[in-house]
Motif scaffolding. Structure first.
Motif, PDB file in Angstrom:
ATOM      1  N   LEU A 150     -29.705  16.130 -32.770  1.00 59.83           N
ATOM      2  CA  LEU A 150     -30.597  15.636 -34.031  1.00 59.83           C
ATOM      3  C   LEU A 150     -31.460  14.383 -33.619  1.00 59.83           C
ATOM      4  O   LEU A 150     -32.599  14.400 -33.825  1.00 59.83           O
ATOM      5  CB  LEU A 150     -29.841  15.272 -35.287  1.00 59.83           C
ATOM      6  CG  LEU A 150     -28.826  16.770 -35.994  1.00 59.83           C
ATOM      7  CD1 LEU A 150     -28.064  16.116 -36.811  1.00 59.83           C
ATOM      8  CD2 LEU A 150     -30.267  17.389 -36.583  1.00 59.83           C
ATOM      9  N   ALA A 151     -30.853  13.383 -32.854  1.00 58.89           N
ATOM     10  CA  ALA A 151     -31.580  12.220 -32.736  1.00 58.89           C
ATOM     11  C   ALA A 151     -32.553  12.664 -31.613  1.00 58.89           C
ATOM     12  O   ALA A 151     -33.679  12.334 -31.790  1.00 58.89           O
ATOM     13  CB  ALA A 151     -30.631  11.338 -32.115  1.00 58.89           C
ATOM     14  N   LEU A 152     -32.461  13.445 -30.794  1.00 60.52           N
ATOM     15  CA  LEU A 152     -33.234  13.740 -29.642  1.00 60.52           C
ATOM     16  C   LEU A 152     -34.519  14.536 -30.062  1.00 60.52           C
ATOM     17  O   LEU A 152     -35.616  14.636 -29.908  1.00 60.52           O
ATOM     18  CB  LEU A 152     -32.776  14.444 -28.578  1.00 60.52           C
ATOM     19  CG  LEU A 152     -31.838  13.503 -27.450  1.00 60.52           C
ATOM     20  CD1 LEU A 152     -31.020  14.331 -26.682  1.00 60.52           C
ATOM     21  CD2 LEU A 152     -32.716  12.455 -26.896  1.00 60.52           C
ATOM     22  N   ALA A 153     -34.150  15.888 -31.135  1.00 60.14           N
ATOM     23  CA  ALA A 153     -35.133  16.519 -31.653  1.00 60.14           C
ATOM     24  C   ALA A 153     -35.981  15.839 -32.544  1.00 60.14           C
ATOM     25  O   ALA A 153     -37.217  15.928 -32.636  1.00 60.14           O
ATOM     26  CB  ALA A 153     -34.400  17.643 -32.546  1.00 60.14           C
ATOM     27  N   THR A 154     -35.540  14.811 -33.362  1.00 61.28           N
ATOM     28  CA  THR A 154     -36.245  14.139 -34.241  1.00 61.28           C
ATOM     29  C   THR A 154     -37.258  12.945 -33.397  1.00 61.28           C
ATOM     30  O   THR A 154     -38.498  12.910 -33.647  1.00 61.28           O
ATOM     31  CB  THR A 154     -35.376  13.039 -35.110  1.00 61.28           C
ATOM     32  OG1 THR A 154     -34.469  13.970 -35.895  1.00 61.28           O
ATOM     33  CG2 THR A 154     -36.150  12.276 -36.069  1.00 61.28           C
ATOM     34  N   ALA A 155     -36.644  12.543 -32.260  1.00 63.16           N
ATOM     35  CA  ALA A 155     -37.524  11.574 -31.511  1.00 63.16           C
ATOM     36  C   ALA A 155     -38.419  12.338 -30.550  1.00 63.16           C
ATOM     37  O   ALA A 155     -39.524  11.805 -30.247  1.00 63.16           O
ATOM     38  CB  ALA A 155     -36.609  11.007 -30.272  1.00 63.16           C
ATOM     39  N   SER A 156     -38.243  13.647 -30.482  1.00 69.57           N
ATOM     40  CA  SER A 156     -39.170  14.655 -29.708  1.00 69.57           C
ATOM     41  C   SER A 156     -40.635  14.659 -30.690  1.00 69.57           C
ATOM     42  O   SER A 156     -41.769  15.429 -30.186  1.00 69.57           O
ATOM     43  CB  SER A 156     -38.912  15.903 -29.533  1.00 69.57           C
ATOM     44  OG  SER A 156     -38.628  16.706 -30.829  1.00 69.57           O
ATOM     45  N   VAL A 157     -40.631  14.305 -32.011  1.00 71.38           N
ATOM     46  CA  VAL A 157     -41.876  14.419 -32.650  1.00 71.38           C
ATOM     47  C   VAL A 157     -42.961  13.606 -31.960  1.00 71.38           C
ATOM     48  O   VAL A 157     -44.304  13.668 -32.224  1.00 71.38           O
ATOM     49  CB  VAL A 157     -41.687  13.869 -34.062  1.00 71.38           C
ATOM     50  CG1 VAL A 157     -41.636  12.580 -34.089  1.00 71.38           C
ATOM     51  CG2 VAL A 157     -42.865  14.627 -35.043  1.00 71.38           C
ATOM     52  N   ILE A 158     -42.570  12.715 -31.029  1.00 70.47           N
ATOM     53  CA  ILE A 158     -43.766  11.573 -30.511  1.00 70.47           C
ATOM     54  C   ILE A 158     -44.649  12.632 -29.402  1.00 70.47           C
ATOM     55  O   ILE A 158     -45.537  12.116 -28.986  1.00 70.47           O
ATOM     56  CB  ILE A 158     -43.075  10.503 -29.824  1.00 70.47           C
ATOM     57  CG1 ILE A 158     -42.040  10.695 -28.825  1.00 70.47           C
ATOM     58  CG2 ILE A 158     -42.486   9.522 -30.779  1.00 70.47           C
ATOM     59  CD1 ILE A 158     -41.750   9.786 -27.661  1.00 70.47           C
ATOM     60  N   VAL A 159     -43.758  13.704 -29.125  1.00 69.39           N
ATOM     61  CA  VAL A 159     -44.547  14.618 -28.127  1.00 69.39           C
ATOM     62  C   VAL A 159     -45.538  15.406 -29.142  1.00 69.39           C
ATOM     63  O   VAL A 159     -45.089  16.193 -29.885  1.00 69.39           O
ATOM     64  CB  VAL A 159     -43.799  15.558 -27.386  1.00 69.39           C
ATOM     65  CG1 VAL A 159     -44.712  16.495 -26.571  1.00 69.39           C
ATOM     66  CG2 VAL A 159     -42.622  14.678 -26.494  1.00 69.39           C
ATOM     67  N   GLN A 160     -46.976  15.088 -28.999  1.00 70.21           N
ATOM     68  CA  GLN A 160     -47.668  15.684 -29.959  1.00 70.21           C
ATOM     69  C   GLN A 160     -48.854  16.294 -29.004  1.00 70.21           C
ATOM     70  O   GLN A 160     -49.141  16.082 -28.064  1.00 70.21           O
ATOM     71  CB  GLN A 160     -48.568  14.702 -30.580  1.00 70.21           C
ATOM     72  CG  GLN A 160     -47.670  13.748 -31.841  1.00 70.21           C
ATOM     73  CD  GLN A 160     -48.285  12.857 -32.791  1.00 70.21           C
ATOM     74  OE1 GLN A 160     -49.372  12.683 -32.472  1.00 70.21           O
ATOM     75  NE2 GLN A 160     -47.364  12.168 -33.157  1.00 70.21           N
ATOM     76  N   GLY A 175     -43.384  17.536 -31.938  1.00 69.62           N
ATOM     77  CA  GLY A 175     -42.115  18.046 -31.461  1.00 69.62           C
ATOM     78  C   GLY A 175     -42.164  18.835 -30.131  1.00 69.62           C
ATOM     79  O   GLY A 175     -42.923  19.501 -29.913  1.00 69.62           O
ATOM     80  N   TRP A 176     -40.982  18.768 -29.507  1.00 71.32           N
ATOM     81  CA  TRP A 176     -40.728  19.718 -28.383  1.00 71.32           C
ATOM     82  C   TRP A 176     -39.242  20.217 -28.291  1.00 71.32           C
ATOM     83  O   TRP A 176     -38.494  19.175 -28.389  1.00 71.32           O
ATOM     84  CB  TRP A 176     -41.114  18.471 -27.128  1.00 71.32           C
ATOM     85  CG  TRP A 176     -41.199  19.319 -25.904  1.00 71.32           C
ATOM     86  CD1 TRP A 176     -42.265  20.004 -25.218  1.00 71.32           C
ATOM     87  CD2 TRP A 176     -40.255  19.427 -24.935  1.00 71.32           C
ATOM     88  NE1 TRP A 176     -42.232  20.452 -24.474  1.00 71.32           N
ATOM     89  CE2 TRP A 176     -40.833  20.196 -24.014  1.00 71.32           C
ATOM     90  CE3 TRP A 176     -38.996  19.103 -24.885  1.00 71.32           C
ATOM     91  CZ2 TRP A 176     -40.184  20.876 -22.697  1.00 71.32           C
ATOM     92  CZ3 TRP A 176     -38.160  19.726 -23.675  1.00 71.32           C
ATOM     93  CH2 TRP A 176     -38.802  20.523 -22.776  1.00 71.32           C
ATOM     94  N   PRO A 177     -39.068  21.121 -27.791  1.00 72.37           N
ATOM     95  CA  PRO A 177     -40.193  22.352 -27.381  1.00 72.37           C
ATOM     96  C   PRO A 177     -40.927  23.147 -28.344  1.00 72.37           C
ATOM     97  O   PRO A 177     -41.973  23.404 -27.851  1.00 72.37           O
ATOM     98  CB  PRO A 177     -39.390  23.057 -26.572  1.00 72.37           C
ATOM     99  CG  PRO A 177     -37.936  23.221 -26.697  1.00 72.37           C
ATOM    100  CD  PRO A 177     -37.794  21.689 -27.358  1.00 72.37           C
ATOM    101  N   ALA A 178     -40.506  23.009 -29.676  1.00 70.80           N
ATOM    102  CA  ALA A 178     -41.281  23.693 -30.400  1.00 70.80           C
ATOM    103  C   ALA A 178     -41.524  22.744 -31.519  1.00 70.80           C
ATOM    104  O   ALA A 178     -40.813  21.717 -31.799  1.00 70.80           O
ATOM    105  CB  ALA A 178     -40.322  24.685 -31.167  1.00 70.80           C
TER     106      ALA A 178
END
Length: 106
Positions: A13-23, A48-51
């Motif tokens: 959950l933390a990594l998915a939430t943090a992945s929002v910086i990939v824009q 989000g990354w990968p999706a």
């Protein structure tokens, strides 16, 4: 070891939430502004990354910036959490395997 799945879920959950910086702004378009017709169609910023699970909503937010008021897509977020859950599991498995090969056996 009973806590391992719960810790994996928290980490995912933390990594998915943090992945929002990939824009990125190449997947979809939106109309920014009410005048100008098709000249106002621009790429929509997504995060989000990968999706990408957050998309810029030009009607309610600052254009080209992601925030809490933008469009949240639950299905890609669940896919991201699943991806990170598997990635964390693989990393932990590799770490346990490496530790077992290094430690002496009685």
């Amino acid at each position: 070891m009973r806590r391992a799945p719960a810790l994996r879920v928290i980490a995912a959950l933390a990594l998915a939430t943090a992945s929002v910086i990939v824009q990125r702004d190449d997947a979809s378009v939106a109309i920014y502004g009410t005048e100008g017709g098709l000249s106002q169609v621009h790429p929509r910023v997504e995060g989000g990354w990968p999706a990408a699970f957050v998309a810029d909503d030009p009607a309610t937010s600052v254009p080209y910036r992601l925030g809490v008021e933008d469009v949240f897509r639950p299905a890609p977020f669940v896919a991201d959490v699943a991806f990170w859950y598997l990635a964390v599991g693989l990393l932990l498995w590799l770490a346990r395997r490496a530790a077992a090969s290094v430690s002496p056996r009685p």
